[in-house]
Write an enzyme that holds these catalytic residues in place. Structure first.
Site, PDB file in Angstrom:
ATOM      1  N   SER A  67       7.528   4.530   6.710  1.00 20.26           N
ATOM      2  CA  SER A  67       7.540   3.317   5.902  1.00 20.26           C
ATOM      3  C   SER A  67       6.517   2.342   6.442  1.00 20.26           C
ATOM      4  CB  SER A  67       8.925   2.680   5.921  1.00 20.26           C
ATOM      5  OG  SER A  67       9.143   2.052   7.169  1.00 20.26           O
ATOM      6  N   LYS A  68       6.122   1.436   5.554  1.00 18.60           N
ATOM      7  CA  LYS A  68       5.152   0.429   5.958  1.00 18.60           C
ATOM      8  C   LYS A  68       5.700  -0.365   7.134  1.00 18.60           C
ATOM      9  CE  LYS A  68       4.776   0.579   1.166  1.00 18.60           C
ATOM     10  NZ  LYS A  68       5.276   0.070  -0.105  1.00 18.60           N
ATOM     11  N   ARG A  69       6.985  -0.659   7.017  1.00 10.66           N
ATOM     12  CA  ARG A  69       7.604  -1.476   8.051  1.00 10.66           C
ATOM     13  C   ARG A  69       7.489  -0.801   9.424  1.00 10.66           C
ATOM     14  NH1 ARG A  69      12.636  -0.847   8.266  1.00 10.66           N
ATOM     15  NH2 ARG A  69      12.986  -1.399  10.428  1.00 10.66           N
ATOM     16  N   PHE A  90       0.828  -1.196   0.000  1.00  4.62           N
ATOM     17  CA  PHE A  90       0.000   0.000   0.000  1.00  4.62           C
ATOM     18  C   PHE A  90       0.867   1.252   0.000  1.00  4.62           C
ATOM     19  CE2 PHE A  90       0.707  -1.012   4.501  1.00  4.62           C
ATOM     20  CZ  PHE A  90       1.159   0.206   4.974  1.00  4.62           C
TER      21      PHE A  90
END
Length: 512
Positions: free
Chosen positions: A273-275, A33
């Site tokens: 970030s997604k992380r 995403f």
RNA sequence: GGCGCAUUCGUCUAGCGGCCUAGGACAUCGCCCUCUCAAGGCGGAGAUCACGGGUUCGAAUCCCGUAUGCGCUACCA
């Protein structure tokens, strides 16, 4: 509203204005995403195109097939549609420079990789991943300051090369970085950034699967698509920008204008970030943020209109956006400021518009934050409007609407007799207050707030109570809460019969 | 480690040599308004402009160092 709104034309109409036609692109890779950082970059690019009458394109950099997520492009487009910043060219809309998926342009990259080899700017490398790993390990063991590919295949003799080819070995194509000299990236925002060529790597341009890495795909496509300004995040791309400059030079292509944007940081000061738990943009939609508020907030994270304006319409931004007012330092995302700004936008909505936009949030299932499932759908839009008019100035998101207004839609109130008895009151006084209030309300000629307020105030006076001491138990009786919109307006919207019923129920609770 | 970028109130920012004893906004605190909560109004606190050197009559603004932070250092983008 106290916050200043943009009124006059921008102070520096053409500072930093481009001299040629503007063609800019947003080029995400569909590996998951998009969070707001990606969309913010996209907003800058979109605004820039709009401001200077240029074209805004979307290109999908899906060359990392292992990490590609099939739903990513759809989700991305949903987000762009929601924000209403759809591209002029790209997947779905198409355009004269397509296709806009890199995986559909594979032949192009192979052609240009060969072209680059012919020009002496690249070479085939037959080193296996295993050898590369060993090499790295060995370099590390030797304590090499900056481990990098040892360029073995760059110096293969024609015979050796022949042998590898004859054996049909897989290969990658690497950039043949000059061993000496410097490469300067002329960044529009930061000026000349100088890199020593000897610090650069012979980066892989074409992978053994025949697809390009970013370094090749981005350069070839930006050139072929006639991109005027290469726009991207500075934190991740400035370090490899000299590789791209070199590639343009080898091809003999005119350089685009390099623009490296600051990136958005999370509350930990690290790049979003997604992380690290960044939310997908759909989260803000689900929470009930208005797209225009999100755009306004995001645009002002790294760009400014002037020294005091913080509320700007899309049109105002499209008219005023310029790269020279971009800031250069990364910015931390501040959810509280976004929330405030969303409230500003909600308050600016007409009641009709607010009701229209809040309706889906109210009607969605209770489990998703909607009104109790016992409330019949569809809702009466006119009634929703009357209710929301009372809550508008305290709403920060559309998603809050349901929990704030539940008592307008259900008679199922949960509170105990003790909650009715406020400060300075006791059970008997409260009962008396409610009984007398009931009498007043029953006899009212109309049930408008303006009609009920004077007699109730008179009543408080007669009972020797401060207004609040009378209104608090009434508020609790009518809403089941200590906090509500103004009492009389609330009762007006609820209507006489519902109000009377609720006051009677409160009295019953006190009898128990 | 190497390379690169960045550095103004807690946060987002204005500032591009004198207008700055640094302006605005969010958040925070207080007061006002008030039937609660908001919204709104008024006011306060909050930045030795990361630090140290220069340049200049004069620097937050220009230059050089240092520090800190972040990023890159993949056949990921």
């Amino acid at each position: 509203m106290s916050q200043t709104e943009a009124s006059s034309a921008p102070s520096t109409p053409d500072a930093g204005a481009p001299t040629g036609p503007v063609r800019v692109r947003f080029a995400p890779s569909p590996t998951g995403f998009q969070h707001i950082g990606g969309y913010r970059t996209c907003i800058f690019i979109w605004l820039f195109a709009r401001r200077f009458g240029g074209k805004f394109l979307l290109r999908i950099e899906d060359t990392d097939t292992a990490r590609t997520v099939p739903e990513a492009v759809g989700a991305l487009l949903d987000g762009l549609r929601w924000l209403d910043i759809l591209p002029d060219e790209g997947p779905i809309v198409g355009g004269p420079y397509g296709p806009y998926y890199q995986t559909q342009r594979q032949a192009l990259y192979e052609f240009y990789a060969n072209e680059l080899i012919a020009r002496g700017g690249a070479y085939r490398c037959y080193c296996t991943p295993e050898r590369l790993a060993e090499m790295r390990k060995e370099q590390e063991a030797r304590g090499v300051k900056s481990p990098r590919y040892d360029r073995r295949c760059r110096y293969l003799t024609p015979e050796e090369r022949q042998t590898h080819e004859a054996a049909g070995e897989p290969f990658v194509v690497r950039l043949a970085v000059p061993l000496e000299g410097q490469t300067v990236v002329k960044d529009l925002l930061r000026g000349d950034v100088v890199f020593e060529n000897k610090e650069l790597q012979d980066a892989v341009l074409l992978k053994s699967d025949g697809l390009p890495t970013y370094h090749l795909g981005n350069v070839v496509d930006d050139h072929l698509m006639e991109i005027s300004h290469v726009t991207r995040g500075a934190a991740e791309w400035l370090p490899s920008a000299p590789l791209h400059v070199l590639t343009y030079q080898f091809f003999g292509w005119e350089q685009p204008i390099w623009v490296h944007f600051p990136v958005i940081l999370g509350s930990d000061r690290k790049k979003l970030s997604k992380r690290l738990g960044a939310q997908p943009t759909s989260y803000y939609q689900e929470q009930g943020y208005l797209p225009e508020a999100l755009i306004n907030y995001l645009a002002l994270l790294g760009w400014s209109y002037d020294d005091k304006t913080d509320i700007l319409s899309r049109e105002q931004m499209m008219q005023a956006f310029s790269l020279d007012r971009l800031s250069i330092a990364d910015a931390m995302f501040d959810p509280e400021r976004l929330l405030w700004m969303n409230g500003v936008y909600i308050r600016a909505l007409s009641v009709e518009e607010l009701a229209r936009r809040a309706l889906p949030y109210l009607e969605q299932p209770e489990s998703q934050g909607g009104l109790p499932d016992s409330v019949k759908r569809p809702l009466d839009t006119a009634y929703v409007g009357r209710v929301l008019k009372l809550e508008q100035e305290r709403m920060k998101t559309l998603g809050e609407a349901a929990q704030m207004t539940t008592f307008f839609f259900t008679d199922d109130l949960h509170y105990s007799a003790e909650h009715l008895i406020g400060k300075g009151m006791d059970r008997e006084k409260t009962r008396e207050a409610l009984r007398r209030s009931l009498g007043v309300l029953v006899d009212l000629s109309g049930f408008e707030a303006s009609v009920m307020e004077p007699p109730l105030r008179t009543l408080a006076d007669e009972l020797g109570l401060k207004p609040g001491m009378l209104f608090m138990p009434l508020r609790m009786a009518v809403s089941g809460r200590t906090v509500s919109p103004p009492l009389f307006e609330t009762m007006e919207v609820l209507g006489r019969s519902r109000t009377l019923t609720r006051v009677r129920q409160a009295l019953e609770k006190l009898e128990e």
